[in-house]
Motif scaffolding. Sequence first.
Motif, PDB file in Angstrom:
ATOM      1  N   ILE A  62      -1.090   8.103  -8.208  1.00  0.00           N
ATOM      2  CA  ILE A  62      -1.007   7.576  -9.577  1.00  0.00           C
ATOM      3  C   ILE A  62       0.277   8.041 -10.243  1.00  0.00           C
ATOM      4  CG2 ILE A  62      -2.075   7.657 -11.866  1.00  0.00           C
ATOM      5  CD1 ILE A  62      -4.794   7.832 -10.467  1.00  0.00           C
ATOM      6  N   GLU A  63       0.622   9.323 -10.065  1.00  0.00           N
ATOM      7  CA  GLU A  63       1.869   9.842 -10.630  1.00  0.00           C
ATOM      8  C   GLU A  63       3.071   9.094 -10.063  1.00  0.00           C
ATOM      9  OE1 GLU A  63       2.032  13.985  -9.820  1.00  0.00           O
ATOM     10  OE2 GLU A  63       0.175  14.459 -10.892  1.00  0.00           O
ATOM     11  N   SER A  64       3.036   8.834  -8.758  1.00  0.00           N
ATOM     12  CA  SER A  64       4.129   8.115  -8.113  1.00  0.00           C
ATOM     13  C   SER A  64       4.223   6.684  -8.624  1.00  0.00           C
ATOM     14  CB  SER A  64       3.923   8.128  -6.596  1.00  0.00           C
ATOM     15  OG  SER A  64       4.901   7.341  -5.958  1.00  0.00           O
ATOM     16  N   ASP A  65       3.076   6.018  -8.770  1.00  0.00           N
ATOM     17  CA  ASP A  65       3.073   4.635  -9.257  1.00  0.00           C
ATOM     18  C   ASP A  65       3.613   4.552 -10.680  1.00  0.00           C
ATOM     19  OD1 ASP A  65       2.026   3.904  -6.855  1.00  0.00           O
ATOM     20  OD2 ASP A  65      -0.022   3.580  -7.567  1.00  0.00           O
ATOM     21  N   ASN A  66       3.259   5.536 -11.491  1.00  0.00           N
ATOM     22  CA  ASN A  66       3.728   5.538 -12.882  1.00  0.00           C
ATOM     23  C   ASN A  66       5.242   5.690 -12.977  1.00  0.00           C
ATOM     24  OD1 ASN A  66       1.110   5.239 -13.828  1.00  0.00           O
ATOM     25  ND2 ASN A  66       0.794   7.440 -14.127  1.00  0.00           N
ATOM     26  N   LYS A  67       5.816   6.350 -11.948  1.00  0.00           N
ATOM     27  CA  LYS A  67       7.275   6.529 -11.913  1.00  0.00           C
ATOM     28  C   LYS A  67       7.969   5.386 -11.190  1.00  0.00           C
ATOM     29  CE  LYS A  67       6.902  11.575 -11.931  1.00  0.00           C
ATOM     30  NZ  LYS A  67       7.151  12.811 -11.168  1.00  0.00           N
ATOM     31  N   GLY A  68       7.175   4.488 -10.611  1.00  0.00           N
ATOM     32  CA  GLY A  68       7.759   3.376  -9.872  1.00  0.00           C
ATOM     33  C   GLY A  68       8.397   3.789  -8.571  1.00  0.00           C
ATOM     34  N   SER A  69       7.875   4.883  -7.943  1.00  0.00           N
ATOM     35  CA  SER A  69       8.511   5.426  -6.744  1.00  0.00           C
ATOM     36  C   SER A  69       8.174   4.630  -5.493  1.00  0.00           C
ATOM     37  CB  SER A  69       8.084   6.890  -6.538  1.00  0.00           C
ATOM     38  OG  SER A  69       8.411   7.669  -7.659  1.00  0.00           O
ATOM     39  N   ASP A  70       6.981   4.061  -5.423  1.00  0.00           N
ATOM     40  CA  ASP A  70       6.517   3.461  -4.168  1.00  0.00           C
ATOM     41  C   ASP A  70       6.098   2.001  -4.348  1.00  0.00           C
ATOM     42  OD1 ASP A  70       6.897   5.703  -2.612  1.00  0.00           O
ATOM     43  OD2 ASP A  70       4.938   6.535  -3.104  1.00  0.00           O
ATOM     44  N   ASP A  71       6.992   1.177  -4.936  1.00  0.00           N
ATOM     45  CA  ASP A  71       6.664  -0.227  -5.120  1.00  0.00           C
ATOM     46  C   ASP A  71       6.834  -1.031  -3.841  1.00  0.00           C
ATOM     47  OD1 ASP A  71       6.030   0.152  -7.756  1.00  0.00           O
ATOM     48  OD2 ASP A  71       8.069  -0.212  -8.469  1.00  0.00           O
ATOM     49  N   ASP A  72       7.458  -0.454  -2.830  1.00  0.00           N
ATOM     50  CA  ASP A  72       7.715  -1.146  -1.578  1.00  0.00           C
ATOM     51  C   ASP A  72       6.435  -1.225  -0.746  1.00  0.00           C
ATOM     52  OD1 ASP A  72       8.775  -2.337   0.584  1.00  0.00           O
ATOM     53  OD2 ASP A  72      10.058  -0.657   1.196  1.00  0.00           O
ATOM     54  N   LEU A  73       5.892  -2.430  -0.593  1.00  0.00           N
ATOM     55  CA  LEU A  73       4.652  -2.613   0.165  1.00  0.00           C
ATOM     56  C   LEU A  73       4.857  -2.427   1.659  1.00  0.00           C
ATOM     57  CD1 LEU A  73       3.101  -5.685  -1.700  1.00  0.00           C
ATOM     58  CD2 LEU A  73       2.425  -3.288  -1.886  1.00  0.00           C
ATOM     59  N   SER A  74       6.109  -2.383   2.114  1.00  0.00           N
ATOM     60  CA  SER A  74       6.362  -2.224   3.543  1.00  0.00           C
ATOM     61  C   SER A  74       5.893  -0.870   4.059  1.00  0.00           C
ATOM     62  CB  SER A  74       7.855  -2.397   3.846  1.00  0.00           C
ATOM     63  OG  SER A  74       8.617  -1.370   3.234  1.00  0.00           O
ATOM     64  N   LEU A  75       5.574   0.070   3.169  1.00  0.00           N
ATOM     65  CA  LEU A  75       5.015   1.346   3.602  1.00  0.00           C
ATOM     66  C   LEU A  75       3.710   1.141   4.369  1.00  0.00           C
ATOM     67  CD1 LEU A  75       5.479   3.828   0.597  1.00  0.00           C
ATOM     68  CD2 LEU A  75       6.456   4.056   2.884  1.00  0.00           C
ATOM     69  N   HIS A  76       2.994   0.064   4.052  1.00  0.00           N
ATOM     70  CA  HIS A  76       1.715  -0.208   4.710  1.00  0.00           C
ATOM     71  C   HIS A  76       1.898  -0.793   6.107  1.00  0.00           C
ATOM     72  CE1 HIS A  76      -0.554   0.373   0.915  1.00  0.00           C
ATOM     73  NE2 HIS A  76       0.482  -0.201   0.347  1.00  0.00           N
ATOM     74  N   ASP A  77       3.062  -1.358   6.376  1.00  0.00           N
ATOM     75  CA  ASP A  77       3.294  -2.046   7.640  1.00  0.00           C
ATOM     76  C   ASP A  77       3.229  -1.091   8.824  1.00  0.00           C
ATOM     77  OD1 ASP A  77       3.563  -4.747   7.032  1.00  0.00           O
ATOM     78  OD2 ASP A  77       5.653  -4.524   6.416  1.00  0.00           O
ATOM     79  N   GLY A  78       2.823  -1.644   9.966  1.00  0.00           N
ATOM     80  CA  GLY A  78       2.841  -0.869  11.195  1.00  0.00           C
ATOM     81  C   GLY A  78       1.446  -0.583  11.726  1.00  0.00           C
ATOM     82  N   LYS A  79       1.418   0.215  12.774  1.00  0.00           N
ATOM     83  CA  LYS A  79       0.163   0.574  13.433  1.00  0.00           C
ATOM     84  C   LYS A  79      -0.271   1.962  12.989  1.00  0.00           C
ATOM     85  CE  LYS A  79      -1.913   0.659  18.068  1.00  0.00           C
ATOM     86  NZ  LYS A  79      -1.649   0.450  19.506  1.00  0.00           N
ATOM     87  N   TRP A  80      -1.555   2.081  12.640  1.00  0.00           N
ATOM     88  CA  TRP A  80      -2.117   3.324  12.129  1.00  0.00           C
ATOM     89  C   TRP A  80      -3.329   3.715  12.972  1.00  0.00           C
ATOM     90  CZ3 TRP A  80       0.287   5.442   7.771  1.00  0.00           C
ATOM     91  CH2 TRP A  80       1.178   4.588   7.088  1.00  0.00           C
ATOM     92  N   GLU A  81      -3.427   4.999  13.292  1.00  0.00           N
ATOM     93  CA  GLU A  81      -4.575   5.484  14.063  1.00  0.00           C
ATOM     94  C   GLU A  81      -5.543   6.251  13.168  1.00  0.00           C
ATOM     95  OE1 GLU A  81      -5.761   8.197  17.988  1.00  0.00           O
ATOM     96  OE2 GLU A  81      -3.662   7.604  17.637  1.00  0.00           O
ATOM     97  N   LEU A  82      -6.811   5.922  13.270  1.00  0.00           N
ATOM     98  CA  LEU A  82      -7.845   6.563  12.462  1.00  0.00           C
ATOM     99  C   LEU A  82      -8.081   7.991  12.960  1.00  0.00           C
ATOM    100  CD1 LEU A  82      -9.981   6.059  10.197  1.00  0.00           C
ATOM    101  CD2 LEU A  82     -11.579   5.475  12.026  1.00  0.00           C
ATOM    102  N   VAL A  83      -7.981   8.955  12.032  1.00  0.00           N
ATOM    103  CA  VAL A  83      -8.175  10.364  12.407  1.00  0.00           C
ATOM    104  C   VAL A  83      -9.359  11.003  11.688  1.00  0.00           C
ATOM    105  CG1 VAL A  83      -5.765  10.736  13.032  1.00  0.00           C
ATOM    106  CG2 VAL A  83      -6.487  11.147  10.662  1.00  0.00           C
ATOM    107  N   LEU A  84      -9.846  10.371  10.611  1.00  0.00           N
ATOM    108  CA  LEU A  84     -10.960  10.947   9.860  1.00  0.00           C
ATOM    109  C   LEU A  84     -11.663   9.846   9.084  1.00  0.00           C
ATOM    110  CD1 LEU A  84     -12.579  13.372   8.758  1.00  0.00           C
ATOM    111  CD2 LEU A  84     -10.800  13.693   7.038  1.00  0.00           C
TER     112      LEU A  84
END
Length: 334
Positions: free
Chosen positions: A110-132
């Motif tokens: 939330i703090e990051s979103d309020n600062k506009g730090s992570d507006d790039d949706l490409s952070l979600h792209d790629g392959k992710w492995e479930l660990v928990l």
Amino acid sequence: MRQGVTLRSTSTSRKIRASRCRISNSNSSRHYASRRVRMRPQSAATTPGGLEVGSEESVDQIKLKLLKLAAATDRGQLLFQQKVYDLDKYNSDSFDEIQNLVAKLREKQIESDNKGSDDDLSLHDGKWELVLATAQLFRCSPFFIAISEAMDGYTWHAPWSDPSTAVPSGTLFFRLHELQVMSWGASTIGKVTQTVDIQNKMVSSTFDTILFRLTVIPIVGWFKLLPTFGGRVESFAKGLEVEKEGDGRTTFRFELEKTKVDSVDGIPRPPFFLAWLLGKDFPVNAVWKLLPWNRGKAPTCTSYVIYVDEDFRVCEDKEGDLFIYLKVPAENES
């Protein structure tokens, strides 16, 4: 002479005491100054996800604690939150700690979103492995998410029991599925992954299943009764829509398209006619709409991302269960 010697001696001792006093005062000043330096608050640092962390618990420390809990609870499968197993108090402290740590990560998001730090949706792209996970591992698949949404609002209770004992139909379905495929060591879940492609609006997931890994009768003998085999179950979804909300989470909406069973290196292929199932697409979307209880509705899915950075991702379903992923390096995505 004696008086002169005494006077000189007295004068010398006074100088020594004065010198000691100055040295002592100097050492005290340096000690106090060093204490003041140590007591100064640490300057803010920036994490890989663009989040600033001061003297409080850092994002990396929170993630490390979650990974330790993942190892201690077998990816969360030793949490046993369903009362029907009569083990809901087992590892309850770990469950509470997971919830608290994820809440801290969400605050950072939330703090990051309020600062506009992570507006790039490409952070979600790629392959992710479930660990928990705080629910069954297979529930992060689009296939099971669609089933959960289709059963949303429905409950079930035995005809002879009180309606107050009713449980959500989705919860009952997942419980029965777990008992059916995992009792007596019949099935073991291996690696679980999720792949996101924002540009092409696609989400896919896989989970490896190993059948009959343990099929001996102790004391009677140690030979295997049944052969071990397995494969990879893949689910594919289309029409991905991403909406970033103001409460630190991003909503993912997509539609289940098909499933597929394939072989996996290191796991023996299914024997006999079961091998025929490998490599074939199953048109779940078309069949789903034909089922009378679905009333022609498409198999839709909703998932929430409440934290994401370059290597860590926390998702939540509509029931509030958590699924935590690590990014798979590009060279290891095959």
